[in-house]
Design an enzyme around this catalytic site. Structure first.
Site, PDB file in Angstrom:
ATOM      1  N   HIS A 125       0.430 -12.146   1.075  1.00  0.00           N
ATOM      2  CA  HIS A 125      -0.492 -11.206   0.431  1.00  0.00           C
ATOM      3  C   HIS A 125      -0.861 -11.620  -1.004  1.00  0.00           C
ATOM      4  O   HIS A 125      -0.006 -11.683  -1.868  1.00  0.00           O
ATOM      5  CB  HIS A 125       0.182  -9.818   0.409  1.00  0.00           C
ATOM      6  CG  HIS A 125      -0.747  -8.688   0.107  1.00  0.00           C
ATOM      7  ND1 HIS A 125      -0.373  -7.369   0.225  1.00  0.00           N
ATOM      8  CD2 HIS A 125      -2.046  -8.659  -0.298  1.00  0.00           C
ATOM      9  CE1 HIS A 125      -1.393  -6.600  -0.112  1.00  0.00           C
ATOM     10  NE2 HIS A 125      -2.412  -7.353  -0.430  1.00  0.00           N
ATOM     11  N   TYR A 177       0.831  -1.203   0.000  1.00  0.00           N
ATOM     12  CA  TYR A 177       0.000   0.000   0.000  1.00  0.00           C
ATOM     13  C   TYR A 177       0.871   1.260   0.000  1.00  0.00           C
ATOM     14  O   TYR A 177       1.412   1.656   1.025  1.00  0.00           O
ATOM     15  CB  TYR A 177      -0.950   0.008   1.204  1.00  0.00           C
ATOM     16  CG  TYR A 177      -1.826  -1.239   1.311  1.00  0.00           C
ATOM     17  CD1 TYR A 177      -2.269  -1.914   0.177  1.00  0.00           C
ATOM     18  CD2 TYR A 177      -2.217  -1.737   2.547  1.00  0.00           C
ATOM     19  CE1 TYR A 177      -3.060  -3.055   0.273  1.00  0.00           C
ATOM     20  CE2 TYR A 177      -3.023  -2.869   2.653  1.00  0.00           C
ATOM     21  CZ  TYR A 177      -3.432  -3.527   1.506  1.00  0.00           C
ATOM     22  OH  TYR A 177      -4.218  -4.655   1.606  1.00  0.00           O
TER      23      TYR A 177
HETATM   24  P1  NAD Z   1     -13.502  -0.687   1.370  1.00  0.00           P
HETATM   25  O1  NAD Z   1     -14.610  -1.517   0.835  1.00  0.00           O
HETATM   26  O2  NAD Z   1     -13.303  -0.612   2.822  1.00  0.00           O
HETATM   27  O3  NAD Z   1     -13.649   0.768   0.715  1.00  0.00           O
HETATM   28  C1  NAD Z   1     -12.728   1.796   0.961  1.00  0.00           C
HETATM   29  C2  NAD Z   1     -13.309   3.107   0.394  1.00  0.00           C
HETATM   30  O4  NAD Z   1     -14.466   3.467   1.146  1.00  0.00           O
HETATM   31  C3  NAD Z   1     -12.358   4.279   0.503  1.00  0.00           C
HETATM   32  O5  NAD Z   1     -12.529   5.104  -0.638  1.00  0.00           O
HETATM   33  C4  NAD Z   1     -12.842   5.023   1.739  1.00  0.00           C
HETATM   34  O6  NAD Z   1     -12.587   6.383   1.646  1.00  0.00           O
HETATM   35  C5  NAD Z   1     -14.322   4.775   1.708  1.00  0.00           C
HETATM   36  N1  NAD Z   1     -14.951   4.767   3.035  1.00  0.00           N
HETATM   37  C6  NAD Z   1     -14.434   4.296   4.203  1.00  0.00           C
HETATM   38  N2  NAD Z   1     -15.319   4.395   5.207  1.00  0.00           N
HETATM   39  C7  NAD Z   1     -16.421   4.954   4.674  1.00  0.00           C
HETATM   40  C8  NAD Z   1     -17.695   5.307   5.190  1.00  0.00           C
HETATM   41  N3  NAD Z   1     -17.996   5.079   6.488  1.00  0.00           N
HETATM   42  N4  NAD Z   1     -18.605   5.840   4.366  1.00  0.00           N
HETATM   43  C9  NAD Z   1     -18.319   6.044   3.053  1.00  0.00           C
HETATM   44  N5  NAD Z   1     -17.131   5.740   2.498  1.00  0.00           N
HETATM   45  C10 NAD Z   1     -16.198   5.204   3.291  1.00  0.00           C
HETATM   46  O7  NAD Z   1     -12.183  -1.255   0.643  1.00  0.00           O
HETATM   47  P2  NAD Z   1     -10.676  -1.465   1.071  1.00  0.00           P
HETATM   48  O8  NAD Z   1     -10.071  -0.256   1.676  1.00  0.00           O
HETATM   49  O9  NAD Z   1     -10.023  -2.039  -0.132  1.00  0.00           O
HETATM   50  O10 NAD Z   1     -10.734  -2.644   2.139  1.00  0.00           O
HETATM   51  C11 NAD Z   1     -10.534  -2.416   3.511  1.00  0.00           C
HETATM   52  C12 NAD Z   1      -9.164  -2.894   3.961  1.00  0.00           C
HETATM   53  O11 NAD Z   1      -9.074  -4.315   3.837  1.00  0.00           O
HETATM   54  C13 NAD Z   1      -7.967  -2.367   3.154  1.00  0.00           C
HETATM   55  O12 NAD Z   1      -7.614  -1.072   3.563  1.00  0.00           O
HETATM   56  C14 NAD Z   1      -6.928  -3.409   3.492  1.00  0.00           C
HETATM   57  O13 NAD Z   1      -6.395  -3.176   4.770  1.00  0.00           O
HETATM   58  C15 NAD Z   1      -7.753  -4.702   3.505  1.00  0.00           C
HETATM   59  N6  NAD Z   1      -7.757  -5.396   2.196  1.00  0.00           N
HETATM   60  C16 NAD Z   1      -6.844  -6.396   1.994  1.00  0.00           C
HETATM   61  C17 NAD Z   1      -6.806  -7.051   0.765  1.00  0.00           C
HETATM   62  C18 NAD Z   1      -5.789  -8.146   0.569  1.00  0.00           C
HETATM   63  O14 NAD Z   1      -5.081  -8.484   1.485  1.00  0.00           O
HETATM   64  N7  NAD Z   1      -5.693  -8.706  -0.602  1.00  0.00           N
HETATM   65  C19 NAD Z   1      -7.679  -6.701  -0.261  1.00  0.00           C
HETATM   66  C20 NAD Z   1      -8.609  -5.704  -0.018  1.00  0.00           C
HETATM   67  C21 NAD Z   1      -8.644  -5.060   1.216  1.00  0.00           C
END
Ligand code: NAD
Length: 325
Positions: free
Chosen positions: A135, A72
Site C-alpha cells: 500500500h 482505512y
Molecule cells: P472516490 O473518487 O471514489 O470518491 C469517494 C467519495 O465519493 C466519497 O465521499 C463517496 O461518498 C462519494 N461517492 C461515491 N459514489 C458516489 C456517487 N455515485 N455520486 C456521488 N458521490 C459519490 O475516492 P476513493 O474512495 O478514495 O477511491 C475509491 C477506492 O479506491 C477507495 O475506497 C479505495 O478502496 C481505493 N483507493 C486506494 C488507494 C491506494 O491504494 N493508495 C488510494 C485511493 C483509493
C-alpha cells in the site's frame, strides 16, 4: 423511503454489469468496483448497518470486486467488510493491502507483511484474499519493496493466503520502476484517470499492457472532488484545483447534470483498466454509481467540463519520499 425505492428499483432490473479480465490473472472483475475506505469512516461517519446493506446490494447487482486496507479506519473498514461478507465471501473478489497503517505509519518489512496478512484475514473473516497489495509504495524504500516486501507477499501466495499480489501508490513512475524490477500481477493507481487527469493512459497503461499487469483505476471522483458535496478537508490537492473542480460542479449543476454521474460514466468507459474503484458506504451511492454505469455517455458535456478545468488538468501533488517523486 430509501429502503422502498431501493428495493423497487433493484427488483425491476436484471443486472447489466460487465466484467473484464484483470491482466494475466484468472480474475474477472466487474467494471464497477466497491472501494471500501468509506466503510472505515475515511469520508466521515457512516452507519455500520447501512454499510452492510450497501455491500449486499452491490453484490446483488453484480459488483464482485471489493478493495480495502488495514489503513482505512485502523482496521474498521476491513472489520465491517468482513462482517458484511459473511456467507457471501465466495461471491466476491477481495483485495486488501499491507505496509500502510496510518497517515505516517509505514512498515514494509517481511515480518510486518506476514503479521499484517494474518491480522487482515482475521478482521475480514476469511482464510484468503484474492489480491494483496503493498500500500502506497512511494512511502517506502524502493529497494526494500523489491527485495523484501514483494518476495514476502509471494511467499504468502505460495501459502495460499493470497491468490495474487500487486502494488498501489500515487506517483506513476514509482509504480513503473517497481514493475520493471520485479513481476507484479496488478497495479492500483488513483487520481490519474478521470475528468481531472489522464496521464495513466500515456504513462502507466502501455507498461501494464506490455507486461500483462492488471490495472485498477481508483478514485474516479478524485477522492470526492468531483461531487456536489466537494472534497474532504484532508484532500491534498492545491487550492486552485479545488476551485476549478468547484466551478465545474456548479457548471454541471446549472445544466441539470450531476458531475459525479458524468465522471463515473467517463471512467467506466475507459477500456485499458479492468475496473474502476468507487468509494461507497451507502445503498444510495451504490445505486447512483450503477445508474451512472447504465447512463448514456455525454462527450459534449465532458468537453465543456474539461475546458473549465483545463488550467489544472493533470496537476498533481507530492506523495511519499522525496527520492520517489
Ligand atoms: P472516490 O473518487 O471514489 O470518491 C469517494 C467519495 O465519493 C466519497 O465521499 C463517496 O461518498 C462519494 N461517492 C461515491 N459514489 C458516489 C456517487 N455515485 N455520486 C456521488 N458521490 C459519490 O475516492 P476513493 O474512495 O478514495 O477511491 C475509491 C477506492 O479506491 C477507495 O475506497 C479505495 O478502496 C481505493 N483507493 C486506494 C488507494 C491506494 O491504494 N493508495 C488510494 C485511493 C483509493
Amino acid at each position: 423511503m430509501l429502503r422502498s425505492s431501493t428495493t423497487a428499483w433493484a427488483s425491476k432490473r436484471a443486472s447489466h454489469m460487465q466484467y473484464r479480465a484483470l491482466g494475466k490473472t484468472d480474475l474477472e472483475v466487474s467494471v464497477v468496483a466497491f472501494g471500501a475506505s468509506p466503510l472505515g469512516g475515511v469520508y466521515g461517519f457512516t452507519g455500520p448497518e447501512e454499510g452492510k446493506r450497501a455491500v449486499h446490494l452491490a453484490i446483488d447487482e453484480g459488483i464482485n470486486f471489493f478493495d480495502v486496507s488495514p489503513y482505512y479506519g485502523h482496521g474498521l473498514a476491513e472489520y465491517r467488510l468482513g462482517a458484511a461478507l459473511q456467507g457471501r465471501r465466495n461471491k466476491v473478489i477481495l483485495a486488501t493491502k499491507c505496509g500502510r497503517y496510518g497517515a505516517n505509519e509505514f512498515d514494509f518489512s517481511a515480518h510486518r507483511v506476514f503479521a499484517s496478512m494474518d491480522e487482515s484475514l482475521d478482521r475480514l473473516n476469511t482464510d484468503y484474499v484474492d489480491l494483496l497489495f503493498a500500500h502506497d509504495v512511494e512511502f517506502g524504500d524502493l529497494s526494500q519493496i523489491v527485495e523484501e516486501t514483494i518476495p514476502a507477499m509471494r511467499r504468502l501466495q505460495e501459502l495460499g493466503k493470497t491468490r495474487y499480489i500487486g502494488v498501489t501508490g500515487f506517483p506513476l513512475r514509482t509504480l513503473i520502476d517497481i514493475a520493471r524490477k520485479v513481476p507484479v500481477d496488478a497495479i492500483l493507481s488513483y487520481c490519474h484517470y478521470n475528468l481531472l487527469a489522464d496521464d495513466l493512459d500515456a504513462v502507466l497503461a502501455p507498461v501494464a499492457e506490455s507486461r500483462g499487469i492488471g490495472l485498477i483505476n481508483a478514485s474516479p471522483l478524485h477522492m470526492g472532488m468531483l461531487t456536489e458535496q466537494g472534497a474532504p478537508d484532508w484532500h491534498p490537492a492545491p487550492k486552485e484545483m479545488r476551485e476549478a473542480a468547484r466551478s465545474a460542479v456548479e457548471f454541471c449543476k446549472h445544466r441539470g447534470c450531476d458531475i459525479s454521474d458524468l465522471a463515473l460514466r467517463f471512467c467506466f468507459d475507459y477500456p485499458k483498466v479492468a475496473t474502476t474503484l468507487v468509494g461507497m458506504a451507502t445503498r444510495e451511492q451504490v445505486l447512483k454509481s450503477l445508474r451512472a454505469f447504465e447512463a448514456l455517455a455525454d462527450p459534449q458535456m465532458v468537453r465543456k467540463v474539461r475546458a473549465i478545468i483545463a488550467p489544472v488538468f493533470n496537476r498533481f501533488w507530492s506523495s511519499g519520499r522525496e527520492e520517489n517523486q
